[in-house]
Scaffold this active site. Sequence first.
Site, PDB file in Angstrom:
ATOM      1  N   GLY A 114       0.854  -1.198   0.000  1.00 29.96           N
ATOM      2  CA  GLY A 114       0.000   0.000   0.000  1.00 29.96           C
ATOM      3  C   GLY A 114       0.878   1.231   0.000  1.00 29.96           C
ATOM      4  O   GLY A 114       1.720   1.398  -0.864  1.00 29.96           O
ATOM      5  N   ASP A 115       0.687   2.107   0.976  1.00 32.93           N
ATOM      6  CA  ASP A 115       1.575   3.257   1.110  1.00 32.93           C
ATOM      7  C   ASP A 115       2.290   3.138   2.445  1.00 32.93           C
ATOM      8  O   ASP A 115       1.975   2.280   3.265  1.00 32.93           O
ATOM      9  CB  ASP A 115       0.769   4.558   1.038  1.00 32.93           C
ATOM     10  CG  ASP A 115      -0.262   4.647   2.136  1.00 32.93           C
ATOM     11  OD1 ASP A 115       0.125   4.935   3.288  1.00 32.93           O
ATOM     12  OD2 ASP A 115      -1.457   4.392   1.862  1.00 32.93           O
ATOM     13  N   HIS A 171      -1.541  -4.081  -8.353  1.00 31.69           N
ATOM     14  CA  HIS A 171      -0.143  -4.179  -7.895  1.00 31.69           C
ATOM     15  C   HIS A 171       0.138  -3.288  -6.696  1.00 31.69           C
ATOM     16  O   HIS A 171       1.219  -3.329  -6.128  1.00 31.69           O
ATOM     17  CB  HIS A 171       0.812  -3.852  -9.028  1.00 31.69           C
ATOM     18  CG  HIS A 171       1.083  -2.389  -9.210  1.00 31.69           C
ATOM     19  ND1 HIS A 171       0.083  -1.452  -9.353  1.00 31.69           N
ATOM     20  CD2 HIS A 171       2.244  -1.696  -9.261  1.00 31.69           C
ATOM     21  CE1 HIS A 171       0.629  -0.258  -9.489  1.00 31.69           C
ATOM     22  NE2 HIS A 171       1.933  -0.369  -9.435  1.00 31.69           N
ATOM     23  N   GLY A 177      -2.121   2.527  -6.006  1.00 35.41           N
ATOM     24  CA  GLY A 177      -2.349   3.412  -7.147  1.00 35.41           C
ATOM     25  C   GLY A 177      -2.376   4.860  -6.698  1.00 35.41           C
ATOM     26  O   GLY A 177      -2.924   5.182  -5.650  1.00 35.41           O
TER      27      GLY A 177
END
Length: 479
Positions: A377-378, A402, A405
């Site tokens: 994720g982030d 993936h 985004g």
Amino acid sequence: MKIKQLDRYIFEIEKDGKIGMKVPGIIYADQSMLEDILNEGSANQVVNAATLPGIKKASIAMPDIHYGYGLPIGGVVATDVKEGVITPGGVGFDINCGVRLIKFDLGKDEIKTDLKDVAKHLYNNIPCGVGEGGNIKLKKKELKNVLKKGSYWAVEEGYGNENDLLNTESSGKLDEANPDIVSNKAYERGYDQLGTLGSGNHFLELGYVEEIFLEDIAKEWGLFKGQLTLLIHSGSRGLGHQICSDFLDVFEKALKKYQIDVPDKQLACAPVLSPEGQEYLAALSCAANFAWANRQILQSLAINTLADILKVKVKNLNPSLLYDVAHNIVKFEKFEIDGEEKLLAVHRKGATRSLPRGSELLPTHYKNTGQPVIIPGDMGRYSYILVGGDKAPVRSFNSACHGAGRVLSRHKAIKMAQNRNIATELKQEGIIVISRGKKTLKEEMPDAYKDVSKVVEIVDYLDIAKKVAKLKPLCVIKG
DNA sequence: ATGTCC
């Protein structure tokens, strides 16, 4: 463009023959994501890709879709090998950018060392940053071996073991690699970049398993709640970037030679079986192999560094690679098209392979479960481990999203972040982040990304890939 | 993503 909602999370862009679309577009997203996708122009890129010669079924976009070079990031395009094309725009600049997850026999609560010291030690030992070289400096002959052998080279040199090869997509080596196709310029950029992280969204992250969704599979894969994990996201660095650049020129000329009409020059392409297509494939495979060797070496560097700072023996950490997946690549895979089995060139551009249980492409130990699908994720929220879902073959040519985004471009993110100190903000959340580049943390701040949970929810609902576990970051190293 | 332009 005419858009039809086919299901809660499936939107179809109707095939419009007048603009040369050969198949419809399919976007897997929710209503609010779709609006953003339409606004930023990546839906148009889905349409453009639908005109590529030999494209089968649909031009597909995952919920983490955002604007990219030619094909959007999050795009999946499968073309018939016999009558279709191959395009560098459908792979991207960072060939075989990808991610791997290593698990340990250690709970995060068993760590007695200050996490700040752990992060510092990792940062000091992992070469990172734009253009940065590392400690491995190769001569041409040896680099050729890397390009030919990929992860096998790294394992032969002591940076891993057989188990790592078994748990890497394509065993970390594409046999189509031909090092003689690679330009001197690309070699020049690769001599000192093996075992380096790079910059941008690349990272190395120590985290832990926060939640488990599928107990049986987690157990089979050796995952447990509170378990320490290591996530590595990197690619083929300057070498892969140069190979992509070299071939953009080749493919632009090929458009004329083969009289192919594309709506966007960034989708320049050539028949898969043409000399241009085959040479690109040989060079792309070299870059892919470089990236796998790179991630394998980064894994080894990080594990040794971790053992050192935690004052434990590596064998007591018992590190083991769960899986390594490629994000930017072309793979040749068989699918049934109109009742006939066809060999397709599956372009995954910011998309992860997602093989369901029973797939013949899986190593034996994953045949019963399906493939581990690693979705970062982030750096402020979480990442996910999923398993290839039963609908992946029919919905997405065995592909999943993936990552989260982007919602903000790099430029916009820096502008929005203004004078915020992202590292301090994350520290308040209990996450230690160290970055080499000054701008990187702003470009990569959590607000620049979609919530990965929403993205993952969509592929889970569609049975493209099912949620197995959620990871939470502890410390993150960035370029 | 990237020796963020040869």
